[in-house]
Design a protein around this motif. Structure first.
Motif, PDB file in Angstrom:
ATOM      1  N   TYR A 141     -43.755 -77.798  64.111  1.00 49.52           N
ATOM      2  CA  TYR A 141     -43.883 -76.549  63.505  1.00 49.52           C
ATOM      3  C   TYR A 141     -44.628 -76.821  62.213  1.00 49.52           C
ATOM      4  O   TYR A 141     -44.586 -75.834  61.551  1.00 49.52           O
ATOM      5  N   GLY A 142     -45.189 -77.949  61.873  1.00 50.98           N
ATOM      6  CA  GLY A 142     -45.874 -77.952  60.482  1.00 50.98           C
ATOM      7  C   GLY A 142     -47.080 -77.223  60.352  1.00 50.98           C
ATOM      8  O   GLY A 142     -47.692 -77.092  61.494  1.00 50.98           O
TER       9      GLY A 142
ATOM     10  N   GLY B 289     -43.081 -68.732  61.026  1.00 51.55           N
ATOM     11  CA  GLY B 289     -42.776 -69.664  62.092  1.00 51.55           C
ATOM     12  C   GLY B 289     -43.234 -71.151  62.042  1.00 51.55           C
ATOM     13  O   GLY B 289     -43.235 -71.964  63.004  1.00 51.55           O
ATOM     14  N   ARG B 290     -43.776 -71.397  60.813  1.00 54.42           N
ATOM     15  CA  ARG B 290     -44.362 -72.614  60.638  1.00 54.42           C
ATOM     16  C   ARG B 290     -43.788 -73.088  59.351  1.00 54.42           C
ATOM     17  O   ARG B 290     -43.460 -72.293  58.591  1.00 54.42           O
ATOM     18  N   VAL B 291     -43.893 -74.517  59.048  1.00 52.78           N
ATOM     19  CA  VAL B 291     -43.269 -74.819  57.712  1.00 52.78           C
ATOM     20  C   VAL B 291     -44.353 -75.829  57.010  1.00 52.78           C
ATOM     21  O   VAL B 291     -45.267 -76.447  57.821  1.00 52.78           O
TER      22      VAL B 291
ATOM     23  N   GLU C 183     -37.440 -66.855  62.386  1.00 53.84           N
ATOM     24  CA  GLU C 183     -38.754 -66.933  62.877  1.00 53.84           C
ATOM     25  C   GLU C 183     -39.208 -67.812  63.885  1.00 53.84           C
ATOM     26  O   GLU C 183     -40.161 -68.220  64.228  1.00 53.84           O
ATOM     27  N   GLY C 184     -37.897 -68.321  64.551  1.00 54.55           N
ATOM     28  CA  GLY C 184     -38.279 -69.260  65.489  1.00 54.55           C
ATOM     29  C   GLY C 184     -38.221 -70.607  65.514  1.00 54.55           C
ATOM     30  O   GLY C 184     -38.520 -71.524  66.466  1.00 54.55           O
TER      31      GLY C 184
ATOM     32  N   GLN D 275     -32.132 -70.542  53.673  1.00 55.38           N
ATOM     33  CA  GLN D 275     -33.393 -70.874  54.162  1.00 55.38           C
ATOM     34  C   GLN D 275     -33.389 -71.225  55.636  1.00 55.38           C
ATOM     35  O   GLN D 275     -34.329 -70.861  56.421  1.00 55.38           O
ATOM     36  N   ARG D 276     -32.371 -71.812  56.061  1.00 52.10           N
ATOM     37  CA  ARG D 276     -32.272 -72.344  57.618  1.00 52.10           C
ATOM     38  C   ARG D 276     -32.104 -70.876  58.501  1.00 52.10           C
ATOM     39  O   ARG D 276     -32.634 -70.838  59.343  1.00 52.10           O
ATOM     40  N   ARG D 277     -31.175 -69.944  57.868  1.00 51.31           N
ATOM     41  CA  ARG D 277     -31.403 -68.703  58.649  1.00 51.31           C
ATOM     42  C   ARG D 277     -32.721 -68.048  58.713  1.00 51.31           C
ATOM     43  O   ARG D 277     -33.172 -67.411  59.820  1.00 51.31           O
TER      44      ARG D 277
END
Length: 115
Positions: free
Chosen positions: A103-104, A24-26, A89-90, A82-84
DNA sequence: AGGGTGACGGGCC
DNA sequence: GGGCCCGCCACCC
């Protein structure tokens, strides 16, 4: 392996860093490289992910560029994949971008955008 | 051996 | 915001 390339060591460190990004984070390529002890080598992070073994469990989709965009040609197959994965994951996309402040992985100490 | 490339990023204009 | 340039460095001809 008799002739382990030096890069293999770097790849392993990068993949390990990517595994630490929470669901859920990037994280950006630069952040991943720095976390792997390879500051100023974001391209190597990208290269390491490009060379992930097929079927790897490393969450490669959680790595995006510093602009909050996916580093694949827009609407290409890998871009959609990747987007999917991120959306599942929200992670929310606005105008084709992810808000890194929200989201970082490594965000500023104060995160007013977090509710 | 040497030039081009890239799932990057920061600085500048 | 957008575009360009350059640093970075492992890879691939």
């Amino acid at each position: 392996m008799t002739h382990a390339r030096k890069a293999n060591e770097a790849y392993a460190r990068i993949w390990a860093a990517v595994r630490r990004i929470p669901k859920g984070r990037v994280a950006t390529y630069g952040q991943v490289a720095a976390a792997a002890g390879l500051a100023k080598q974001p391209r190597l992070a990208g290269y390491a992910l490009h060379n992930l073994p097929r079927g790897s469990s490393v969450p490669w989709h959680r790595v995006i560029n510093a602009q909050g965009r996916l580093s694949f040609p827009p609407r290409s197959v890998p871009w959609r994949e990747q987007r999917r994965r991120l959306e599942s994951e929200g992670v929310v996309f606005l105008g084709g971008r992810v808000n890194l402040a929200r989201y970082g992985w490594q965000r500023s100490r104060e995160s007013p955008l977090l509710d």
